[in-house]
Design an enzyme around this catalytic site. Structure first.
Site, PDB file in Angstrom:
ATOM      1  N   GLU A 106       0.829  -1.217   0.000  1.00 35.90           N
ATOM      2  CA  GLU A 106       0.000   0.000   0.000  1.00 35.90           C
ATOM      3  C   GLU A 106       0.858   1.260   0.000  1.00 35.90           C
ATOM      4  O   GLU A 106       0.513   2.268   0.618  1.00 35.90           O
ATOM      5  CB  GLU A 106      -0.982  -0.021   1.178  1.00 35.90           C
ATOM      6  CG  GLU A 106      -2.013  -1.136   1.061  1.00 35.90           C
ATOM      7  CD  GLU A 106      -3.207  -0.956   1.970  1.00 35.90           C
ATOM      8  OE1 GLU A 106      -3.586   0.201   2.225  1.00 35.90           O
ATOM      9  OE2 GLU A 106      -3.763  -1.961   2.409  1.00 35.90           O
ATOM     10  N   GLY A 107       1.958   1.203  -0.712  1.00 33.29           N
ATOM     11  CA  GLY A 107       2.896   2.319  -0.784  1.00 33.29           C
ATOM     12  C   GLY A 107       4.057   2.087   0.153  1.00 33.29           C
ATOM     13  O   GLY A 107       3.857   2.023   1.375  1.00 33.29           O
TER      14      GLY A 107
END
Length: 530
Positions: free
Chosen positions: A382-383
């Site tokens: 998620e990043g």
């Protein structure tokens, strides 16, 4: 403007968040009921160590999640969901992650990624068709974005969507897809025919001809959660399953991730609490040189660090979740900062717990090594935290361009106890220095600021610390007993020492705060953390 942007521009957080987003009595009762129900189910049905070894979450657990309505936690009641908000979602993940982060991952991929895309961008027909079966657990959602050559830089996607009669044809390969094996729907991102056309998002039925799910990856951690490669070979997607408009894919993916990554903090908090629980119990029982090891200074320091990190993380998480539930839509900066802080607290807590456990920590007979393995990916998906630090730094610089709005000091909230005022009064000068540094760095690097990653890290870490400390003090003003005061004080002092470059003579009060924190921790009942 978001809470952190206002903070970085000099506006007093006591007025920008005048009413800390606490829950009213009815909301507290509902959240407590959800938390207790999930915790009972976890204790009776979930066996994180078994799911890890068997590399699957068994059907009875999935059925139990469905019966509790958790697959529809965030979905409206009219489609069979529970209609709950971000804080409830965080608390559910927190409870599940105490024993099994893989189970939390199953729900996270389904609700916060695939489901959120439908909630934010789906039309009424799409919502009516997909959300009821997703809410019941009949259809599990998956988020198909990552590719072999496109991770955080998802502008580099190579999966292609070509216009055909009645819809689109997809060709390409996806990688690291959570819930890949059990997904009934893939929220899939693909490049349109020319680079200028951008990306598009599609709701792909997993039973469509040409969808090929590979075998689960053999991973370091989160082994109960299936992660698969997924290939799309001439997959036809009808027009009705285009999400949003052609060319909006990048915006849709970014919005989903920006909103969704904050929720993972619940998993990080639950796992960190479990690590602290195990470490505290072991330190009390393990005797060396005639004393329980909880009596030794370095072990005490480890325990105090873990307890203080848990307290500060809870305050920052609850503020971010509460703002989201209150209708704040601009939480990009908060979500990125929270994800960085939460995932690093999680890994540090697991690492310290394993160290306290010694040889037992290295054995699969105990939960320590699984806590550490499961924690490692949190700083990647998620990043990555490196990309998110760049985002935080860029947004801090953007806030700097809007000018400094400070008035020389910030009055403390009226409800903040006087004992906390010295910590509060450190916030304003730190915010001003951070603003000045952001402006100076942006001017120094100009158009190359995006690549100045060493400066990004320093700037982002100070901004995150400022946000964490501010959130904690606002929480104390709204709810003075939300956590053990000794742990909170030690956490604030540690953050201040690290980021405010406190002189060496300040070490004595820091040591005393550590002792107070660990004494309070060791006197608590073990059940209090659960």
């Amino acid at each position: 403007m978001s809470f952190l942007r206002k903070l970085l521009s000099g506006q007093n957080p006591a007025t920008t968040v005048a009413d800390y987003p606490t829950l009213d009595a009815e909301e507290q009762e509902l959240l407590a009921m959800v938390r207790d129900t999930v915790s009972r189910f976890r204790d009776q049905s979930i066996q994180g160590d078994v799911h890890d070894r068997q590399k699957e979450i068994p059907d009875p657990v999935r059925q139990g999640l469905a019966e509790l309505g958790l697959f529809g936690l965030l979905f409206p009641e009219q489609v069979g969901g529970m209609g709950l908000g971000m804080r409830a979602y965080m608390e559910v993940l927190r409870s599940l992650a105490w024993d099994c982060q893989s189970t939390a991952t199953l729900l996270g991929g389904h609700l916060s990624l695939a489901g959120r895309g439908l909630l934010l961008f789906g039309n009424e027909e799409q919502k009516g068709r997909w959300l009821p079966v997703m809410a019941s657990g009949e259809c599990v959602g998956a988020f198909a974005l990552t590719e072999p050559g496109a991770g955080s830089d998802f502008r580099s996607l190579r999966t292609k969507a070509v216009r055909v009669e009645g819809g689109w044809q997809l060709n390409g390969n996806k990688l690291w897809i959570t819930n890949g094996s059990e997904a009934g729907m893939f929220l899939t991102f693909a490049r349109l025919e020319t680079a200028e056309d951008g990306l598009a998002a599609f709701l792909v039925d997993a039973s469509s001809s040409g969808v090929q799910v590979g075998r689960p990856e053999d991973k370091l951690g989160l082994n109960g959660s299936n992660t698969n490669p997924v290939d799309f070979d001439q997959v036809f997607v009808p027009d009705r399953d285009l999400l949003g408009q052609p060319g909006e894919g990048f915006k849709i993916a970014a919005e989903i991730l920006n909103r969704g990554r904050a929720g993972w903090a619940g998993t990080c908090l639950g796992a960190s609490e479990r690590a602290l629980h195990e470490a505290r119990d072991h330190a009390a029982q393990r005797v060396q040189y005639g004393h329980a090891i909880e009596k030794f200074g370095m072990i005490r320091e480890f325990l105090a660090e873990m307890a203080s990190d848990v307290a500060l993380l809870q305050a920052f998480m609850d503020l971010t979740g509460g703002l989201g539930d209150a209708g704040e839509t601009e939480l990009v900066l908060e979500s990125a900062a929270l994800k960085i802080f939460a995932t690093e607290v999680q890994f540090q807590s697991a690492d310290l717990a394993l160290q306290i456990a010694g040889g037992n920590g290295f054995s699969r007979e105990y939960p320590y090594e699984r806590l550490l393995r499961d924690a490692r990916v949190s700083r990647i998906f998620e990043g990555t935290n490196e990309v998110l630090r760049m985002l935080v730094a860029m947004l801090a610089a953007a806030a700097g361009k809007q000018g400094w709005q400070g008035q020389g000091s910030w009055a403390a909230p009226e409800t903040l106890a006087e004992a906390w005022h010295p910590h509060w009064h450190k916030l304003y000068p730190e915010s001003e220095r951070l603003h000045q540094e952001a402006v100076a760095l942006a001017a120094k690097h100009g158009k190359q600021f995006r690549m100045a990653e060493c400066d990004h890290r320093r700037l982002a870490d100070r901004a995150i610390s400022l946000g964490v400390r501010t959130a904690t003090l606002l929480r104390l003003a709204a709810e003075p007993d939300f956590a053990a005061a000794e742990a909170v004080r030690y956490g604030l002092l540690r953050q201040e020492r690290r980021y405010l470059q406190v002189e060496t003579e300040a070490q004595a009060p820091l040591d005393e705060a550590m002792e107070q924190a660990v004494r309070g921790l060791l006197q608590e009942q073990t059940a209090a953390l659960r």
